[in-house]
Structures are given as structure tokens and as C-alpha cells.
Design an enzyme around this catalytic site. Structure first.
Site, mmCIF file in Angstrom:
data_model
loop_
_atom_site.group_PDB
_atom_site.id
_atom_site.type_symbol
_atom_site.label_atom_id
_atom_site.label_comp_id
_atom_site.label_asym_id
_atom_site.label_seq_id
_atom_site.Cartn_x
_atom_site.Cartn_y
_atom_site.Cartn_z
ATOM 1 N N SER A 124 48.068 35.578 33.414
ATOM 2 C CA SER A 124 47.611 35.336 32.043
ATOM 3 C C SER A 124 48.647 35.804 31.048
ATOM 4 O O SER A 124 48.631 35.380 29.898
ATOM 5 C CB SER A 124 46.337 36.123 31.751
ATOM 6 O OG SER A 124 45.383 35.920 32.717
ATOM 7 N N HIS A 145 47.694 28.130 34.987
ATOM 8 C CA HIS A 145 46.762 29.103 34.417
ATOM 9 C C HIS A 145 45.372 28.505 34.241
ATOM 10 O O HIS A 145 45.129 27.727 33.317
ATOM 11 C CB HIS A 145 47.321 29.608 33.077
ATOM 12 C CG HIS A 145 46.546 30.744 32.489
ATOM 13 N ND1 HIS A 145 46.398 30.939 31.146
ATOM 14 C CD2 HIS A 145 45.861 31.753 33.088
ATOM 15 C CE1 HIS A 145 45.658 32.010 30.934
ATOM 16 N NE2 HIS A 145 45.314 32.526 32.090
ATOM 17 N N GLU A 157 46.456 25.550 31.851
ATOM 18 C CA GLU A 157 47.757 25.569 31.179
ATOM 19 C C GLU A 157 48.837 25.483 32.259
ATOM 20 O O GLU A 157 48.891 26.332 33.152
ATOM 21 C CB GLU A 157 47.931 26.853 30.366
ATOM 22 C CG GLU A 157 47.000 26.964 29.169
ATOM 23 C CD GLU A 157 47.129 28.280 28.405
ATOM 24 O OE1 GLU A 157 46.805 28.311 27.218
ATOM 25 O OE2 GLU A 157 47.543 29.303 29.008
ATOM 26 N N ASN A 195 45.670 32.428 24.914
ATOM 27 C CA ASN A 195 45.613 33.871 24.661
ATOM 28 C C ASN A 195 46.429 34.282 23.439
ATOM 29 O O ASN A 195 46.285 35.391 22.941
ATOM 30 C CB ASN A 195 46.055 34.654 25.888
ATOM 31 C CG ASN A 195 44.915 34.765 26.887
ATOM 32 O OD1 ASN A 195 43.744 34.675 26.509
ATOM 33 N ND2 ASN A 195 45.238 34.928 28.151
HETATM 34 N N1 LIG Z 1 39.754 37.223 35.420
HETATM 35 C C1 LIG Z 1 40.121 36.354 34.504
HETATM 36 O O1 LIG Z 1 39.378 36.044 33.562
HETATM 37 C C2 LIG Z 1 41.458 35.688 34.609
HETATM 38 C C3 LIG Z 1 41.655 34.473 33.940
HETATM 39 C C4 LIG Z 1 42.879 33.823 34.076
HETATM 40 C C5 LIG Z 1 43.883 34.398 34.828
HETATM 41 N N2 LIG Z 1 43.683 35.601 35.446
HETATM 42 C C6 LIG Z 1 44.785 36.141 36.268
HETATM 43 O O2 LIG Z 1 44.511 35.810 37.626
HETATM 44 C C7 LIG Z 1 45.020 36.839 38.495
HETATM 45 C C8 LIG Z 1 43.882 37.394 39.333
HETATM 46 O O3 LIG Z 1 42.852 37.852 38.501
HETATM 47 P P1 LIG Z 1 41.369 38.117 39.036
HETATM 48 O O4 LIG Z 1 40.534 38.351 37.836
HETATM 49 O O5 LIG Z 1 40.980 37.069 39.992
HETATM 50 O O6 LIG Z 1 41.585 39.511 39.788
HETATM 51 P P2 LIG Z 1 40.700 40.154 40.949
HETATM 52 O O7 LIG Z 1 40.942 41.599 40.878
HETATM 53 O O8 LIG Z 1 39.303 39.626 40.914
HETATM 54 O O9 LIG Z 1 41.385 39.571 42.282
HETATM 55 C C9 LIG Z 1 42.679 39.888 42.671
HETATM 56 C C10 LIG Z 1 42.737 39.796 44.192
HETATM 57 O O10 LIG Z 1 44.085 39.885 44.601
HETATM 58 C C11 LIG Z 1 44.164 40.723 45.737
HETATM 59 N N3 LIG Z 1 45.526 41.255 45.771
HETATM 60 C C12 LIG Z 1 46.080 42.196 44.990
HETATM 61 N N4 LIG Z 1 47.367 42.345 45.296
HETATM 62 C C13 LIG Z 1 47.645 41.488 46.319
HETATM 63 C C14 LIG Z 1 48.822 41.156 47.034
HETATM 64 N N5 LIG Z 1 49.963 41.760 46.800
HETATM 65 N N6 LIG Z 1 48.725 40.194 47.983
HETATM 66 C C15 LIG Z 1 47.557 39.573 48.229
HETATM 67 N N7 LIG Z 1 46.423 39.846 47.560
HETATM 68 C C16 LIG Z 1 46.473 40.779 46.616
HETATM 69 C C17 LIG Z 1 43.081 41.756 45.535
HETATM 70 O O11 LIG Z 1 42.695 42.325 46.751
HETATM 71 C C18 LIG Z 1 41.992 40.930 44.887
HETATM 72 O O12 LIG Z 1 41.120 40.366 45.827
HETATM 73 C C19 LIG Z 1 45.695 37.857 37.576
HETATM 74 O O13 LIG Z 1 47.045 37.515 37.473
HETATM 75 C C20 LIG Z 1 44.978 37.634 36.247
HETATM 76 O O14 LIG Z 1 45.754 38.030 35.150
HETATM 77 C C21 LIG Z 1 42.492 36.253 35.365
#
Ligand SMILES: NC(=O)c1ccc[n+]([C@@H]2O[C@H](COP(=O)([O-])OP(=O)(O)OC[C@H]3O[C@@H](n4cnc5c(N)ncnc54)[C@H](O)[C@@H]3O)[C@@H](O)[C@H]2O)c1
Length: 508
Positions: A124, A145, A157, A195
Site C-alpha cells: 500500500s 494493489h 491500482e 491513499n
Molecule cells: N489490509 C488492508 O486493508 C490492505 C489493503 C491493501 C494492501 N494491503 C497490503 O497487503 C499486504 C498484506 O496485508 P494484510 O492486511 O493481508 O496482512 P496480514 O497480516 O493479514 O497478512 C500477512 C501475511 O503474510 C505472512 N507473512 C509475513 N511475512 C512473510 C514472508 N516473509 N513470507 C511469507 N509470508 C509472510 C503472514 O504470516 C501473514 O499471514 C501488505 O503489504 C499491506 O500493506 C493491505
């Protein structure tokens, strides 16, 4: 036209938390075999079970065919080792939001996947260019994204970094479309489109609260019922979580070298410091504890109509008020409007805000009994409107203006005399930020508007809204806000200036 990835192509998703699981669901539903991998043991298998349960729910609701759900469920494969992703044509990364972790993962992946495998990151806030810098073939990486929840939110995106290949963004764009999404192209700049452009929605509301314009529930109600936004800014920040929302604001602010346009708010810092993170912690701007009273917006008490009501000119606000009064059977006169006034109640004159405070406008015009009305997305449909009265206006004058608006069927929110009120100031700043993103080549105007409508459910794209309002009006509001605060925060985007002086619409 570039073709999307074939449904026969294998897609891998690394990081199977909230976002990764959602993305895997979308890809499997589109026909791909999807390999899921997560660093936490058992997490990928758990995600597969969760997605299959989602498919089953969709079948129950009649939104997915049972055979299609079974087939999509069978296409999900939990992996336990990076090597199992070797046959992927696309890997989407949705792991923890840390540059070093993402770089490490992609470097390791490059040792396993084919050279023509495309890499997408769901980051993000991290620069695609910076993530790509650690790759052997950085041209194959782009931002992909998705928004939360990925299966429901249409926007994607597609973000290109400095090294990203055009064929890669084209393929991702076409693939996102084939997956039923609405992709928009953006250049890797802080906050990408959504964002970044959304920041003023929170920032202006926080500033209004800080200046005591009205309480949270009242500002929220005005943004919803006059602005047409689905959620008020305080309600939305409480839902997102203040830790998350504040972190995004701070990251965009830092990435833009502390541009005052993105200045974080002390009010939100306090909430984060205090652990008042919003809905998830039981308390943010509002109290979510069991039995807590739901905060209600303040509405002015019913006022008696003055003897004389006039609707002036044929602005959108004047026309809607005339129509509403007519429907309510309230008699009024009609007059011309030489100075932009929309109505007169008794001897109080009503204008739509132009970014000056009511007190300043009263002084500029030499009219003491002056009341300003906020912008509404649609004055004919709004159920509530904010007003601000000049300090020179006696209470009876404010009551007369309130009575006119109430007779037209509006709840009236009396704000302190802040410049630009709530909806006008928010929309002007959203349009200004979108204009600047376009001006700096981050995206085009159509993408900016689509992103804000689909990514954060705005009732109207900010640039189309500016066009409808008149770009000159938006420019005037910003110029007045700039004068009122003397801050660079309200500086006007060159694109708005150009549109204004050329007499063209932004979408022309
Ligand atoms: N939550 C949101 O609203 C949102 C929206 C858009 C983008 N994002 C982006 O998406 C990504 C994930 O966000 P999320 O909310 O799903 O997080 P989350 O914490 O729900 O999930 C992340 C997952 O990644 C795993 N993980 C961490 N490091 C790892 C690695 N090195 N190798 C493999 N797995 C690994 C964790 O165990 C976890 O299951 C981030 O980059 C975040 O910025 C989040």
C-alpha cells in the site's frame, strides 16, 4: 491490446492473510490454479479452507454456481516451500508491509521462478521502484494493489516503478480486467492514487474538529447526508483503525518530505497514544462499548419562519431550495441574484460558502445578517446541511435562515464560523489533490476519479465533482482557505489553475 494471462497460467500468492487470501480467491474464481504460501506454518492451508468456505457461502446465497465453486476450490493448492511456486506465471506478494521482507522474498523467488514470470506486490505504501531495486529482473515487478476485501472491491491500482516494463503493467491491467476488476494505472509515488487523494477526507475533518466547528457525529452526518459520502470521516477512521490510518498519513507525509498538505493531526496522535484505536479497541472518536449511547448529530431546533422568504437567482442550491419549498407548500418570492446570494429569510441573506468565513464575507459585503450554507452533492436530495453565521449576525437572523432551510425539509447543523464549512472544503481539497496527482503524471483524470469512486466509494470522482461545481469555484474556495490560514497546505494545483484560466473542464 495486450492479452491477459491465460486462465491456464498458474498464479501464486505469497502471504495469505486478509489480502492474500482475498486475492487468491479472485484468481481461483477466474480459473487459475493458485498456489498459496505463507511463512506461518499451516496458514496457507487454513487460507485454502477459508476460501473454500467463502465459495460455499456464495453458493448458498445463489451468487455462485455449485459446480463452479467446487472447481474453483479444487484449484487452490497450499504450498509449504518456495520451490513449489516454480511453475507460476504470476506471483502476487501480500506479506508484511516491510521493504526488507519484500525484497528478500522477491530475491529468493527469482531463484525459483522462470525469467518470464511476472511479479506483483500488493504493497500500500512502499515504493515499487525501491522493491524492484533488489531484483535481478526489476522490469518484471509492478504494484498490483487490491483493496480490502479484495473479492468485493472492484478497484486494482496497477503501479509501475521506474524499471517496470510496459508489457508487465499491460498484462497485469488486462489480467485484472479479466478477473472482473476495474484496474487503473498509476506511477509509483507515495500513496499511489487512493491513499494519497483520500488524505484530505480525514485531514480536513480532523482540522474542523480541532477548530471546534462541530462535534464528530455532526460533522460525520453532514459529510454523509449533504456530501453523499457513505461514511463520515470519523466513523471511517474508527473503522479503519487509528493506528493504521495514522500510519498511512504519516508515511505519505514523510514520503513527501513533510509537505504541509499531508500534515498528520494531533487529535489522531492522541488517540493512537492512548490506545483508542477505534472500533477494534472499543473506543476511538466514538464509544463502542456495550450499552454505550450512539452519538447523535446535533440539529437546530425548529424555528419559526420569518414573514418574508425569497429565493434568489438560479444556482443549483437556489433551484433546489425553491423546488423543496414549493413541495412543502411554503410560499416565497423569487428575485435575481446580483451578488451570488441564494436566498433571503426575513432580512438575513444566505450564500453558499466560497471558502471565506461568514464573518469575513459579511465584512467584505457590508451585510451584517449573513449566513453561509455548505455544499451539498445534490441540494435536491440532501437531508442535512451545515450553516455558519457571521459574528455580526444577531441570533434572530440565524434563526430566520435556519427556518428557511428547515421549511425546505433540511436538518440544519450549525457550525462555528470556519472557512469553507465541511463538504465544500473537503471536496475542494480532494479535487486539488487529485488534480496534483494528474499534474504530476501519477495517473490520468479518469483513473483518479475511478479510483476514488471504486477504492473508497466516493459518491463522485473528485475531478468530475470539480467540473460540475465549476473549476473556478474550487479555485476560489482554495484561494480563500489559503488566505484564511496562511498555509501552504491550501496551495492550488497548477492543473486546477490551468483549467480555470482556460475555461476548460478538467475532463474536457
Ligand atoms: N489490509 C488492508 O486493508 C490492505 C489493503 C491493501 C494492501 N494491503 C497490503 O497487503 C499486504 C498484506 O496485508 P494484510 O492486511 O493481508 O496482512 P496480514 O497480516 O493479514 O497478512 C500477512 C501475511 O503474510 C505472512 N507473512 C509475513 N511475512 C512473510 C514472508 N516473509 N513470507 C511469507 N509470508 C509472510 C503472514 O504470516 C501473514 O499471514 C501488505 O503489504 C499491506 O500493506 C493491505
Amino acid at each position: 491490446m495486450t492479452t491477459p494471462l491465460s486462465p491456464n497460467a498458474v498464479v501464486a500468492v505469497v502471504g495469505t492473510g486478509a489480502m492474500g487470501a482475498g486475492i487468491a480467491q479472485v484468481a481461483a474464481a477466474a480459473g487459475h490454479t493458485v498456489r498459496l504460501l505463507d511463512a506461518r506454518e499451516g496458514a496457507a492451508a487454513q487460507a485454502v479452507d477459508g476460501i473454500r468456505a467463502q465459495f460455499a457461502r456464495l453458493v448458498d446465497k445463489g451468487r455462485m454456481d455449485a459446480a463452479a465453486a467446487a472447481a474453483a476450490g479444487a484449484r487452490l493448492v497450499a504450498a509449504t516451500d518456495l520451490a513449489e511456486l516454480a511453475d507460476a506465471a504470476l506471483v502476487v506478494e501480500a506479506i508484511v508491509e516491510r521493504l526488507d521482507a519484500k525484497q528478500q522474498l522477491f530475491a529468493a523467488l527469482e531463484g525459483v521462478i522462470a525469467d518470464d514470470c511476472i511479479l506483483g506486490t500488493n504493497t500500500s505504501s512502499i515504493s515499487i521502484t525501491a522493491i524492484g531495486a533488489a531484483l535481478r529482473l526489476p522490469e518484471r515487478l509492478a504494484g498490483l494493489h487490491f483493496f480490502n476485501p479484495a473479492p468485493l472491491m472492484a478497484l486494482v491500482e496497477v503501479v509501475s516503478g521506474l524499471a517496470t516494463g510496459q508489457n508487465v503493467t499491460d498484462t497485469l491491467f488486462a489480467t485484472a480486467k479479466a478477473w472482473g476488476k476495474v484496474p487503473v494505472q498509476a506511477k509509483s509515488t507515495p500513496g499511489f492514487i487512493v491513499n494519497r487523494v483520500a488524505r484530505p477526507y480525514y485531514a480536513e475533518a480532523l482540522r474542523l474538529a480541532q477548530e471546534g466547528a462541530a462535534d464528530y457525529a455532526t460533522i460525520d452526518a453532514v459529510l454523509r447526508e449533504a456530501g453523499g459520502f457513505r461514511m463520515g470521516p470519523f466513523q471511517l477512521m474508527d473503522l479503519i483503525g487509528h493506528d493504521v490510518n495514522f500510519a498511512v498519513t504519516k508515511s505519505v507525509w514523510s514520503a513527501f518530505y513533510h509537505d504541509p498538505r499531508f500534515l498528520p493531526s494531533l487529535i489522531q496522535q492522541e488517540l493512537v497514544d492512548g490506545g483508542f484505536l477505534g472500533k477494534k479497541s472499543g473506543r476511538g472518536f466514538y464509544d463502542y462499548s456495550e450499552g454505550a449511547a450512539v452519538a447523535q448529530p446535533a440539529s437546530a431546533a425548529p424555528q419559526a419562519l420569518p414573514g418574508k422568504l425569497a429565493i434568489c437567482g438560479d444556482s443549483a442550491a437556489a433551484r433546489a431550495l425553491a423546488q423543496r419549498l414549493q413541495l412543502a407548500g411554503t410560499p416565497f418570492e423569487t428575485t435575481d441574484s446580483a451578488d451570488g446570494r441564494i436566498a433571503v429569510a426575513g432580512d438575513t441573506v444566505l450564500y453558499v460558502t466560497d471558502g471565506r468565513s461568514a464573518t469575513r464575507r459579511a465584512s467584505d459585503l457590508g451585510i451584517a445578517k449573513l449566513v453561509l450554507v455548505d455544499l451539498a452533492l445534490d441540494y435536491a436530495q440532501a437531508s442535512r446541511i451545515a450553516i455558519a453565521a457571521a459574528a455580526q449576525c444577531a441570533p434572530a437572523g440565524v434563526d430566520a435562515a435556519t427556518a428557511l432551510l428547515q421549511a425546505a425539509g433540511l436538518q440544519v447543523a450549525r457550525f462555528a464560523d470556519v472557512p469553507g464549512l465541511a463538504v465544500m472544503r473537503t471536496v475542494a481539497m480532494l479535487a486539488n489533490e487529485a488534480a496534483d496527482a494528474v499534474n504530476q503524471g501519477v495517473c490520468n483524470a479518469a483513473a483518479a476519479d475511478a479510483a476514488m469512486k471504486l477504492g473508497v466509494n466516493y459518491p463522485q470522482g473528485p475531478l468530475a465533482w470539480a467540473d460540475a461545481l465549476g473549476v473556478a469555484t474550487v479555485r476560489t474556495v482554495l484561494a480563500h482557505l489559503g488566505e484564511a490560514y496562511g498555509e501552504d497546505r491550501y496551495r492550488i494545483s497548477p492543473l486546477l489553475q490551468q483549467a480555470c484560466y482556460s475555461g476548460r473542464k478538467i475532463h474536457d
